[in-house]
Every structure is written in structure tokens, then in C-alpha cells.
Design a protein around this motif. Sequence first.
Motif, short mmCIF file in Angstrom:
data_model
loop_
_atom_site.label_atom_id
_atom_site.label_comp_id
_atom_site.label_asym_id
_atom_site.label_seq_id
_atom_site.Cartn_x
_atom_site.Cartn_y
_atom_site.Cartn_z
N TRP A 34 0.85 -1.18 0.00
CA TRP A 34 0.00 0.00 0.00
C TRP A 34 0.89 1.24 0.00
O TRP A 34 1.98 1.22 0.60
CB TRP A 34 -0.89 0.04 1.25
CG TRP A 34 -2.00 -0.94 1.26
CD1 TRP A 34 -2.01 -2.16 1.88
CD2 TRP A 34 -3.28 -0.81 0.63
NE1 TRP A 34 -3.22 -2.79 1.68
CE2 TRP A 34 -4.02 -1.97 0.92
CE3 TRP A 34 -3.87 0.20 -0.14
CZ2 TRP A 34 -5.32 -2.17 0.46
CZ3 TRP A 34 -5.17 0.01 -0.59
CH2 TRP A 34 -5.88 -1.16 -0.30
N TYR A 66 1.32 -2.98 -6.19
CA TYR A 66 1.06 -1.68 -5.55
C TYR A 66 -0.44 -1.42 -5.46
O TYR A 66 -1.18 -1.65 -6.43
CB TYR A 66 1.73 -0.55 -6.33
CG TYR A 66 1.27 0.83 -5.90
CD1 TYR A 66 1.61 1.33 -4.65
CD2 TYR A 66 0.47 1.62 -6.74
CE1 TYR A 66 1.17 2.58 -4.25
CE2 TYR A 66 0.04 2.87 -6.34
CZ TYR A 66 0.38 3.35 -5.09
OH TYR A 66 -0.05 4.58 -4.69
N ARG A 67 -0.88 -0.93 -4.31
CA ARG A 67 -2.27 -0.49 -4.13
C ARG A 67 -2.27 0.94 -3.60
O ARG A 67 -1.56 1.26 -2.65
CB ARG A 67 -3.03 -1.41 -3.17
CG ARG A 67 -3.21 -2.83 -3.71
CD ARG A 67 -4.26 -3.60 -2.93
NE ARG A 67 -4.33 -4.99 -3.32
CZ ARG A 67 -5.05 -5.45 -4.35
NH1 ARG A 67 -5.74 -4.59 -5.08
NH2 ARG A 67 -5.06 -6.74 -4.64
N GLN A 68 -3.08 1.75 -4.21
CA GLN A 68 -3.16 3.17 -3.86
C GLN A 68 -4.24 3.38 -2.80
O GLN A 68 -5.37 2.93 -2.96
CB GLN A 68 -3.50 3.98 -5.11
CG GLN A 68 -3.55 5.48 -4.91
CD GLN A 68 -4.05 6.18 -6.16
OE1 GLN A 68 -5.21 6.05 -6.54
NE2 GLN A 68 -3.16 6.91 -6.82
N ALA A 69 -3.90 4.06 -1.72
CA ALA A 69 -4.85 4.35 -0.65
C ALA A 69 -5.19 5.84 -0.65
O ALA A 69 -4.60 6.64 -1.38
CB ALA A 69 -4.26 3.95 0.70
N MET A 75 -4.65 2.78 5.19
CA MET A 75 -3.96 1.70 4.46
C MET A 75 -3.31 0.72 5.43
O MET A 75 -3.24 -0.48 5.14
CB MET A 75 -2.94 2.26 3.47
CG MET A 75 -1.71 2.90 4.03
SD MET A 75 -0.74 3.66 2.68
CE MET A 75 0.72 4.20 3.60
N ALA A 79 -4.16 -3.28 5.69
CA ALA A 79 -3.11 -4.30 5.80
C ALA A 79 -3.37 -5.22 6.99
O ALA A 79 -3.17 -6.44 6.91
CB ALA A 79 -1.74 -3.63 5.93
N TYR A 92 0.98 -7.13 4.20
CA TYR A 92 1.27 -6.05 3.27
C TYR A 92 2.36 -5.17 3.85
O TYR A 92 2.51 -5.05 5.08
CB TYR A 92 0.03 -5.18 3.05
CG TYR A 92 -0.81 -5.57 1.86
CD1 TYR A 92 -0.60 -5.00 0.61
CD2 TYR A 92 -1.83 -6.51 2.00
CE1 TYR A 92 -1.38 -5.35 -0.48
CE2 TYR A 92 -2.62 -6.87 0.91
CZ TYR A 92 -2.39 -6.29 -0.32
OH TYR A 92 -3.16 -6.64 -1.40
N CYS A 94 3.55 -1.05 3.77
CA CYS A 94 2.91 0.25 3.60
C CYS A 94 3.99 1.32 3.50
O CYS A 94 4.84 1.42 4.40
CB CYS A 94 1.99 0.57 4.77
SG CYS A 94 0.59 -0.56 4.96
N GLU A 489 -11.77 4.96 2.27
CA GLU A 489 -11.40 3.78 1.49
C GLU A 489 -12.57 3.18 0.72
O GLU A 489 -12.39 2.20 0.00
CB GLU A 489 -10.73 2.74 2.38
CG GLU A 489 -9.46 3.26 3.05
CD GLU A 489 -8.58 4.15 2.16
OE1 GLU A 489 -8.10 3.66 1.11
OE2 GLU A 489 -8.37 5.32 2.51
N THR A 492 -11.29 3.65 -2.57
CA THR A 492 -10.33 2.62 -2.94
C THR A 492 -11.04 1.34 -3.36
O THR A 492 -10.63 0.67 -4.32
CB THR A 492 -9.38 2.34 -1.77
OG1 THR A 492 -8.78 3.57 -1.36
CG2 THR A 492 -8.29 1.36 -2.17
N GLU A 496 -10.50 -0.40 -6.95
CA GLU A 496 -10.00 -1.76 -7.07
C GLU A 496 -11.05 -2.75 -7.56
O GLU A 496 -10.75 -3.92 -7.77
CB GLU A 496 -9.43 -2.23 -5.72
CG GLU A 496 -8.22 -1.45 -5.24
CD GLU A 496 -6.95 -1.83 -6.00
OE1 GLU A 496 -6.97 -2.84 -6.72
OE2 GLU A 496 -5.94 -1.11 -5.86
#
Length: 648
Positions: A34, A66-69, A75, A79, A92, A94, A489, A492, A496
Amino acid sequence: MTTRLTVAQAIVRFLEQQYVERDGVVTPFFAGCWGIFGHGNVAGIGEALLEGERAADETGERVLRYRQARNEQAMVHAAVGYARHRDRLAAYACTASVGPGSTNMVTGAALATINRIPVLLLPGDVFATRVANPVLQELEDPRSLDVSVNDCLRPVSRFWDRIIRPEQLPQSLMSAMRVLTDPAETGAVTLALPQDVQAEAGDWDDDLFVRRVWHVVRQPVAEDALARATALVRDAERPLVVAGGGVLYADASEALRAFAEATGVPVAETQAGKGSLPYDHPQSVGAIGATGTSAADALAADADVVIGVGTRYSDFTTASRTVFAHPDVRFVNLNVASFDAHKLAAASLVGDARVGLHQLTEALAGWRAPEGHTTRATALAREWDDVVQRAYDGGHGPVPAQAEVLGVVNRVTRPQDVVVCAAGSMPGDLHKLWRTRDRKGYHVEYGYSCMGYEIAGGLGVKLATLDAGEDRDVVVLVGDGSYLMMASELVTAVQEGVKLIVVLVQNHGFASIGALSESLGSQRFGTRYRYRTETGLDGETLPVDLAANAASLGVRVASVTDLAGLEKALFEAQAADTTTVIHIETDPLVPAPDSPAWWDVPVAEVSSLESTRAARTAYEKNKARQRGYLSPSDPTRPEGSTDPTGHQ
């Protein structure tokens, strides 16, 4: 052989090659990273993640995804939700920038460490070379130039280091992995990364980047400790198991079931341990402690031996050390962490929960708790289930009670679906009312009870179910107070393509603290969302439209006014393939059924308020019931010895 990489590139490549093994099953440890980028990490960790993804597009090799928060605290919560659902066998990383981005992670780190959940934090840090101090967002401390805001992460991390030279990195990475994969030590791990060091290149030994497997060993209990504990249990007339989160993390539910069925010992559950047994198992007596059932708390009051499995005995579990009221109560604690195993002067069993339960079951072969005790426990549990049904069918109006909302959600969801919650009044109601039918069906974060965890944590849980190939809906229960703190989120989840079902309970204030405030004589002061008048915050209800707010974030929204509408909206949300928020109002003044257990929240010793003086009288009465639980739980203690309360 060596490879020339930046520090950030070396970190990413190392993380991609970390695996974990338990019971012969080997899986990647890191599911991804994240991140929110700023000047403190965009050209370091950010560049390394980008380079890795581009290379993976060409080679097809596994990459750190990669994940965008939207919020750094959120984030970390995501995790944590992920790692908890995966039984701490996957996690995860961060990454955040220098300054506020990094300090935003402090709350999430504390939550992870308190709950013993692995998460790797990679906060950007100020220049190690100090060539341009102070840089943007740097904290200057006149007493020392080696302090930054990332030092705030020290007390909430199980391992913390700052990498000021590339040569330091390998040892720190290995230490980080040791802690993250150790069930007795795990929690937040922080590697603070000065932004100049992230971009600095080094020649790295290729052995750093080979596939590395970390083995999670199921440690058996020492035979002499097992013998002492077994002798204690065999002498028990009214034993009780307290199942904590360690039962679930160790995948020990079947071992617990076998123990309970072989011995007839009833099983109560902490918040983290709820789901250790199905709610309708004959030996299951439900929630224990301050938010416990009348069944579990009555058995706890009479218990002469308490067998704690994977629990850290928080004040809610022990009802502030009043729920175990037998004058000669003794404890047997099975825990992978020695720190927890030795609490309450217990006969300690340091070891894996599943292996330890098998050992206990074998050592107690031929012994059962008295039949009357087992029969009573089952009867008390059935009585409480009748109480639950009456609460679910309360028929309150004009708006429903919170317990009725929970009843509809409980009935409509499938056994394998996961309910997620964290703060406010709902965790307590869920603990004692929710009928859990699957060991993974209940996910309430109550170690830190952090407002704002719910949606972000639920997102992490859903990602974990997808990675594990599980068919589970994730239902997030969140009050208006927590929603207002962190709903970010939802965006998010939309980005996603992840489906959540969010039940947003609107009661126009802080219902949980309002009820607590009233019980302490503070008259719900400061807990309602009202306009300010000349006499305080006692005007009309604020015109906050949380349904409209949720819709503005891109999710499906259903605003319902009654239980029939809630049921219809839940069915529609189950059929949808995108995130849905269901908004419903409840009456905050209708409490759920409760046990008489107590929670120690000190009341003002002197006050001009009659309500506070009355609450203080009740507080002192309850305070007198508190126990130290200091008597050695050792069957070989000297005859005639006494504990500090004067009991033999």
C-alpha cells in the motif's frame, strides 16, 4: 555475484522473494504494498515499485503489487484486516512520505501491534546526509539531529530501525522478517528510510534476493509444564475455557472442539476468539466479560479453573478482573507468547494452540468435567440464545433498535460471510448477540477498538478472501461516528473493483460513549450531534446526510427506514458486484440485553452533580470486587499458603 540496485529497489526485490511455511504449505508472505507518495518516497520506493511492475509486464514474474490508498492510517488498517484474515501468514507493506504521511501511520501501527498482527511500515525519512536541513516537513529537535517524526513509531513497533547506510539494509531486512513471521513476536515493523538513502545505489550480494522460506513452527508444550497443568484441571469441579484470538490464528478450532467434546468443559470466547466454536455447539457458552453473555459470565463467576487458550486477558475479557469470582480460582494459560502465558499467575503452557490442545486432550484422557457442570453450561447457553432471539425480534419503533438491525444482518448473511466492526456500541452488541457459524465469520477489532477501522479493515478482509479463493461477502457494520472519521477507502474499493456491503447505522452521535457517560453520571455530555445553543450542544439534530456522502464517493447507496427495507437492501447488495452502502437510522437509547459484568472506568471522587455522586457509589461497590489473581496456579504450592486477598 552482485547486482547494482538502489536501496529502495533492493527492498522491493527482497520482499518479493519472502515466503512462509506452516504445516507444509508454502505461500508468498507479502501480498503487495500500500502506498501514498510524496517527496519522501516517490523517487525511492515509488520508483522501485514502478520498475518492478514494468519488468513483470515483460517477464510475467511475481511482483510486489502496488495499491493506492486515500489515507495512510487507513492503508495500515487495510493491511491489518488482510493479515488477520490470513491467520498472520500473509501481510502487506505500507509506504508513506516524510512527515504527516508517516505520522498518520502511528495509529495503525499501534492497532497492529496491540492485536499482534504483522504489517511492514516503510516511512520516508529526512536526509541522512543532512545536506539541506531542514527539509520540507522535517521536525527539528535542538537536542539532537538524529530525531525525526518517525521516532513516534518506536513504541508502537515490535522492531524499528532507520537505514542510514546501504550496508545496514540486509541485517535489518532479516530482522524485520524474523519478527513479522514469529507468532509470539509479531506486530508492526518499521524500517525508516531517509529519502536520499532510498535513491542511493549499492552492489548487493545476489543471495539477498533468492527465494527465502520462513518456517512457522508449531511449538509443543513442555512435558513438565503439561503435567502441572493437567493435575490442576483434573482437580477442577467447574472448569471453563476462555478461547482467544490465538485459537483462530493457529487454526486450532477443530482441536478446541475435540478438547471440549472429550472433556465436557464449556468454552467462552473473547472478542478476538469469537468463532472458535460455532455458536450452537453444545459446549459453546458465548462471549465472556464486560460484553459477555449471562451464560459465560455466570460460569466464569463459579469457575475454579480457567483454561485460557490464546488470550491476553484484556480488561473486557476479565470484566476488569471481577468476572472470575471464585475465591480459589486458578488459571492454566496456553499461549505461544510467554508474556501472555504467565498472566494471572497461571500454570503456563508456552506453545502452539493447536498442538497444545491436542496434548492437553491426550493428557486428560478418561477425565471429564462433572456432568452437572456440563449440563448446566448447555442450559445457560440455550437460555441466552432465547434472549438473543427476543432482542432480534424486539419490534421497537418508530425506528428500530440496533439489536434488531444486527438480527436482520445475521439472518440474511451466509454462514461463511464475514462481519467487520471495531468501535462504538456495536462491537459489544455483536460480541454477545452475533451467532457465529464459521471460524472466519467474525472480525471485530477490539484490541485498539479504533474508530475508522471498519471500512478500511473490511477492504483488507475482502482482498484476503479474494487472494485465498474464498466465496465470502464482507459485511462492514459502522456507526455514524466511525464513518465520519474515515470513510475514504470506499473510494479505494471502487477503484480496485472490490465489493463490500456496508451497513451504516445512523444514531446522530456517539451512542456507545453516550451510554457509558450516562452510567458514569456524566449525562451523555458531548455525545450527541446537535446544533449549539446558548445552553450548549442541545439544539436540533444536525442535518448530516451520510447516504448522500457515500453516494458522492462512487458507491451504490440504499437508504432504508425499517427492517423490511434493510432486508431487501441486503439481498440486493448480495446480488450486486460492486460496493453498496445501506443507511439506516436506529434508536440510540434502546440498549441490547446484557450481563451484570462490570468495566472499570473511574468516576469523579467528588462532584456537585447528583448523578455523578450516585455513579461514584456504584463504582466503589464494584471496585471492591476486583481481584489481583496473584495466588500461584501450581498444584504443588505449599499447603496453607494464602493469596493477598486472604483465600487459602
